[in-house]
Design a protein around this motif. Structure first.
Motif, PDB file in Angstrom:
ATOM      1  N   LEU A   1       0.857  -1.178   0.000  1.00 17.26           N
ATOM      2  CA  LEU A   1       0.000   0.000   0.000  1.00 17.26           C
ATOM      3  C   LEU A   1       0.897   1.233   0.000  1.00 17.26           C
ATOM      4  O   LEU A   1       1.837   1.325   0.796  1.00 17.26           O
ATOM      5  CB  LEU A   1      -0.901   0.021   1.240  1.00 17.26           C
ATOM      6  CG  LEU A   1      -1.578  -1.304   1.599  1.00 17.26           C
ATOM      7  CD1 LEU A   1      -2.245  -1.209   2.950  1.00 17.26           C
ATOM      8  CD2 LEU A   1      -2.580  -1.689   0.527  1.00 17.26           C
ATOM      9  N   HIS A   2       0.627   2.155  -0.888  1.00 18.55           N
ATOM     10  CA  HIS A   2       1.466   3.345  -1.054  1.00 18.55           C
ATOM     11  C   HIS A   2       0.638   4.582  -0.703  1.00 18.55           C
ATOM     12  O   HIS A   2      -0.420   4.816  -1.314  1.00 18.55           O
ATOM     13  CB  HIS A   2       1.971   3.443  -2.494  1.00 18.55           C
ATOM     14  CG  HIS A   2       2.650   2.183  -2.960  1.00 18.55           C
ATOM     15  ND1 HIS A   2       4.013   2.015  -2.926  1.00 18.55           N
ATOM     16  CD2 HIS A   2       2.145   1.014  -3.451  1.00 18.55           C
ATOM     17  CE1 HIS A   2       4.332   0.811  -3.380  1.00 18.55           C
ATOM     18  NE2 HIS A   2       3.212   0.188  -3.708  1.00 18.55           N
ATOM     19  N   VAL A   3       1.107   5.338   0.279  1.00 18.98           N
ATOM     20  CA  VAL A   3       0.380   6.512   0.763  1.00 18.98           C
ATOM     21  C   VAL A   3       1.293   7.731   0.673  1.00 18.98           C
ATOM     22  O   VAL A   3       2.394   7.722   1.231  1.00 18.98           O
ATOM     23  CB  VAL A   3      -0.092   6.325   2.222  1.00 18.98           C
ATOM     24  CG1 VAL A   3      -1.037   7.468   2.611  1.00 18.98           C
ATOM     25  CG2 VAL A   3      -0.771   4.971   2.420  1.00 18.98           C
ATOM     26  N   VAL A   4       0.829   8.755  -0.014  1.00 19.54           N
ATOM     27  CA  VAL A   4       1.583  10.006  -0.108  1.00 19.54           C
ATOM     28  C   VAL A   4       0.817  11.074   0.673  1.00 19.54           C
ATOM     29  O   VAL A   4      -0.299  11.449   0.297  1.00 19.54           O
ATOM     30  CB  VAL A   4       1.782  10.446  -1.570  1.00 19.54           C
ATOM     31  CG1 VAL A   4       2.612  11.733  -1.625  1.00 19.54           C
ATOM     32  CG2 VAL A   4       2.464   9.339  -2.375  1.00 19.54           C
ATOM     33  N   TYR A   5       1.412  11.513   1.780  1.00 19.80           N
ATOM     34  CA  TYR A   5       0.806  12.551   2.619  1.00 19.80           C
ATOM     35  C   TYR A   5       1.282  13.932   2.173  1.00 19.80           C
ATOM     36  O   TYR A   5       2.328  14.073   1.520  1.00 19.80           O
ATOM     37  CB  TYR A   5       1.200  12.330   4.083  1.00 19.80           C
ATOM     38  CG  TYR A   5       0.581  11.104   4.717  1.00 19.80           C
ATOM     39  CD1 TYR A   5      -0.685  11.150   5.285  1.00 19.80           C
ATOM     40  CD2 TYR A   5       1.278   9.901   4.771  1.00 19.80           C
ATOM     41  CE1 TYR A   5      -1.257  10.030   5.876  1.00 19.80           C
ATOM     42  CE2 TYR A   5       0.725   8.770   5.374  1.00 19.80           C
ATOM     43  CZ  TYR A   5      -0.542   8.851   5.921  1.00 19.80           C
ATOM     44  OH  TYR A   5      -1.100   7.736   6.515  1.00 19.80           O
TER      45      TYR A   5
ATOM     46  N   ALA B   1       6.979  19.185   0.407  1.00 20.76           N
ATOM     47  CA  ALA B   1       6.739  19.001   1.829  1.00 20.76           C
ATOM     48  C   ALA B   1       6.088  17.661   2.165  1.00 20.76           C
ATOM     49  O   ALA B   1       5.924  17.336   3.335  1.00 20.76           O
ATOM     50  CB  ALA B   1       5.848  20.133   2.347  1.00 20.76           C
ATOM     51  N   GLY B   2       5.721  16.889   1.176  1.00 26.54           N
ATOM     52  CA  GLY B   2       5.004  15.651   1.457  1.00 26.54           C
ATOM     53  C   GLY B   2       5.899  14.513   1.905  1.00 26.54           C
ATOM     54  O   GLY B   2       7.127  14.639   1.968  1.00 26.54           O
ATOM     55  N   GLN B   3       5.284  13.387   2.223  1.00 23.52           N
ATOM     56  CA  GLN B   3       6.013  12.180   2.603  1.00 23.52           C
ATOM     57  C   GLN B   3       5.322  10.966   2.007  1.00 23.52           C
ATOM     58  O   GLN B   3       4.088  10.857   2.012  1.00 23.52           O
ATOM     59  CB  GLN B   3       6.082  12.031   4.122  1.00 23.52           C
ATOM     60  CG  GLN B   3       6.997  10.888   4.580  1.00 23.52           C
ATOM     61  CD  GLN B   3       7.176  10.844   6.078  1.00 23.52           C
ATOM     62  OE1 GLN B   3       6.295  11.211   6.844  1.00 23.52           O
ATOM     63  NE2 GLN B   3       8.348  10.390   6.528  1.00 23.52           N
TER      64      GLN B   3
ATOM     65  N   ILE C   1      -4.200  13.463   2.081  1.00 26.30           N
ATOM     66  CA  ILE C   1      -3.713  12.328   1.292  1.00 26.30           C
ATOM     67  C   ILE C   1      -3.578  12.787  -0.156  1.00 26.30           C
ATOM     68  O   ILE C   1      -4.576  13.017  -0.837  1.00 26.30           O
ATOM     69  CB  ILE C   1      -4.661  11.112   1.386  1.00 26.30           C
ATOM     70  CG1 ILE C   1      -4.926  10.750   2.844  1.00 26.30           C
ATOM     71  CG2 ILE C   1      -4.073   9.930   0.623  1.00 26.30           C
ATOM     72  CD1 ILE C   1      -3.696  10.343   3.625  1.00 26.30           C
ATOM     73  N   ARG C   2      -2.341  12.916  -0.608  1.00 21.96           N
ATOM     74  CA  ARG C   2      -2.117  13.347  -1.993  1.00 21.96           C
ATOM     75  C   ARG C   2      -2.278  12.196  -2.969  1.00 21.96           C
ATOM     76  O   ARG C   2      -2.647  12.399  -4.130  1.00 21.96           O
ATOM     77  CB  ARG C   2      -0.723  13.964  -2.114  1.00 21.96           C
ATOM     78  CG  ARG C   2      -0.620  15.314  -1.426  1.00 21.96           C
ATOM     79  CD  ARG C   2       0.818  15.798  -1.283  1.00 21.96           C
ATOM     80  NE  ARG C   2       1.561  15.758  -2.526  1.00 21.96           N
ATOM     81  CZ  ARG C   2       2.851  16.116  -2.616  1.00 21.96           C
ATOM     82  NH1 ARG C   2       3.493  16.538  -1.534  1.00 21.96           N
ATOM     83  NH2 ARG C   2       3.482  16.048  -3.765  1.00 21.96           N
ATOM     84  N   ASP C   3      -1.991  10.969  -2.513  1.00 21.28           N
ATOM     85  CA  ASP C   3      -2.149   9.807  -3.395  1.00 21.28           C
ATOM     86  C   ASP C   3      -2.241   8.554  -2.534  1.00 21.28           C
ATOM     87  O   ASP C   3      -1.656   8.491  -1.444  1.00 21.28           O
ATOM     88  CB  ASP C   3      -0.985   9.697  -4.369  1.00 21.28           C
ATOM     89  CG  ASP C   3      -1.304   8.827  -5.585  1.00 21.28           C
ATOM     90  OD1 ASP C   3      -2.452   8.344  -5.686  1.00 21.28           O
ATOM     91  OD2 ASP C   3      -0.411   8.627  -6.426  1.00 21.28           O
ATOM     92  N   PHE C   4      -2.975   7.575  -3.021  1.00 23.31           N
ATOM     93  CA  PHE C   4      -3.067   6.254  -2.377  1.00 23.31           C
ATOM     94  C   PHE C   4      -3.238   5.241  -3.495  1.00 23.31           C
ATOM     95  O   PHE C   4      -4.171   5.339  -4.291  1.00 23.31           O
ATOM     96  CB  PHE C   4      -4.269   6.186  -1.426  1.00 23.31           C
ATOM     97  CG  PHE C   4      -4.398   4.853  -0.722  1.00 23.31           C
ATOM     98  CD1 PHE C   4      -3.895   4.689   0.560  1.00 23.31           C
ATOM     99  CD2 PHE C   4      -5.008   3.764  -1.329  1.00 23.31           C
ATOM    100  CE1 PHE C   4      -3.998   3.465   1.221  1.00 23.31           C
ATOM    101  CE2 PHE C   4      -5.118   2.537  -0.687  1.00 23.31           C
ATOM    102  CZ  PHE C   4      -4.602   2.390   0.597  1.00 23.31           C
TER     103      PHE C   4
END
Length: 320
Positions: free
Chosen positions: A164-168, A200-202, A242-245
């Motif tokens: 699972l890939h999460v971009v905060y 600034a995301g992670q 959440i920028r991407d999931f």
């Protein structure tokens, strides 16, 4: 008790890890907190579904072999950079021809006793062939007589891995990785730098091994399950955008390390002169890890070079 075991003992391959742990007083909580914490990602199976022989190999090597055996390292770059990009650069420099997206359709012997590999639009002829594909594909390509019982390859099951890939939109994790107890989340890695993400995301990757129950779950269901759990584990994620999931699924990521699998795994040499096998599923003594795959490559290459050296009576370095 673990220190006294020989992982290569065939008797250990016939029992499961959980049974052995139970005999030695390990409670279900202990299994969850230690043995499965390490065993699930390395074996790709929980203790009841893992061969005791493979489990003994993992834990003797990873905990008991030397003081630093349990040190954890991780890649600062995508694994493709290590296994593909840099390897391809070296092969190109050596003048090796690499054909990508080229399916081997058939392997056969020529009238001169060499090997012919049929690929779309071409037949490649060689003195030796290392067949390094999954066990089911190997079964389909093996010429008759190469193995005593090739159907045993089809009894080597597979196990999935789900990522699972999460971009905060902000930093929510200060450490490079963590693992969780009492949670459906297994291991979480910060992939921000290695992915090239700027700003600034992670970017966090949640790696879920032995994911048979979730491998076909819809993305929406996985999102609804794991995002709240990450917020529970990471207070800084609460309220973060959440920028991407997205989800990546490897349904046949590894061979399944089930009890009895050891007797099914073939060695590098076949009964067909000049034809060799490689792959993490072959008889390396290791589970389906990168280390096991590399060892299989060394085994196959060494056997092939030895055979070529005897056949052509020239040094192995020249054969290489």
């Amino acid at each position: 008790a673990l220190r006294k075991l020989d992982p290569a003992d065939p008797a250990l391959d016939g029992i499961d890890f959980a049974t052995w742990l139970g005999r030695h007083g390990q409670s279900p909580r202990t299994v969850d907190a230690l043995w499965d914490l390490v065993g699930i990602p390395t074996l790709n199976a929980p203790a009841p579904q893992a061969s005791m022989g493979l489990a003994a190999m993992v834990f003797k090597t990873g905990l008991l072999s030397e003081p630093g055996a349990a040190d954890i390292g991780w890649a600062h770059v995508p694994l493709g950079e290590l296994h593909d990009t840099r390897a391809a650069k070296e092969l190109d420099a050596l003048g090796v021809r690499t054909a990508l997206r080229t399916k081997a359709e058939r392997i056969s012997r020529t009238d001169e006793g060499r090997w012919a590999v049929d690929v779309p639009g071409e037949t490649l002829v060689a003195d030796a062939v290392v067949l390094a594909v999954p066990q089911e594909e190997t079964h389909g390509l093996l010429p008759e007589g190469a193995l005593d019982d090739p159907d045993r390859l089809l009894d080597i099951a597979t196990a999935p891995i789900l990522n699972l890939h999460v971009v905060y939109d902000r930093k929510v994790l200060k450490r490079p990785f963590f693992t969780a107890l009492g949670s459906p989340v297994q291991w979480v890695f910060d992939r921000t730098d290695s992915s090239g993400l700027t700003g600034a995301g992670q970017y966090l990757a949640v790696s879920q091994s032995a994911a048979q129950d979730e491998i076909d779950e819809p993305v929406a269901a996985l999102r609804a399950k794991y995002l709240p759990e990450l917020e529970r584990l990471l207070p800084a994620a609460r309220g973060a955008g959440i920028r991407d999931f997205f989800v990546t699924r490897e349904r046949t990521a590894t061979f399944a390390p089930t009890p009895g699998v050891g007797r099914l795994r073939p060695g590098a040499r076949t009964q067909a002169p000049g034809l060799f096998l490689a792959g993490a599923w072959t008889a390396t003594g290791w589970p389906a890890t990168m280390e096991g795959a590399v060892r299989s490559g060394f085994n196959a290459a060494g056997a092939a070079l030895s055979a070529l050296g005897r056949r052509h009576d020239h040094p192995l370095q020249e054969a290489a």
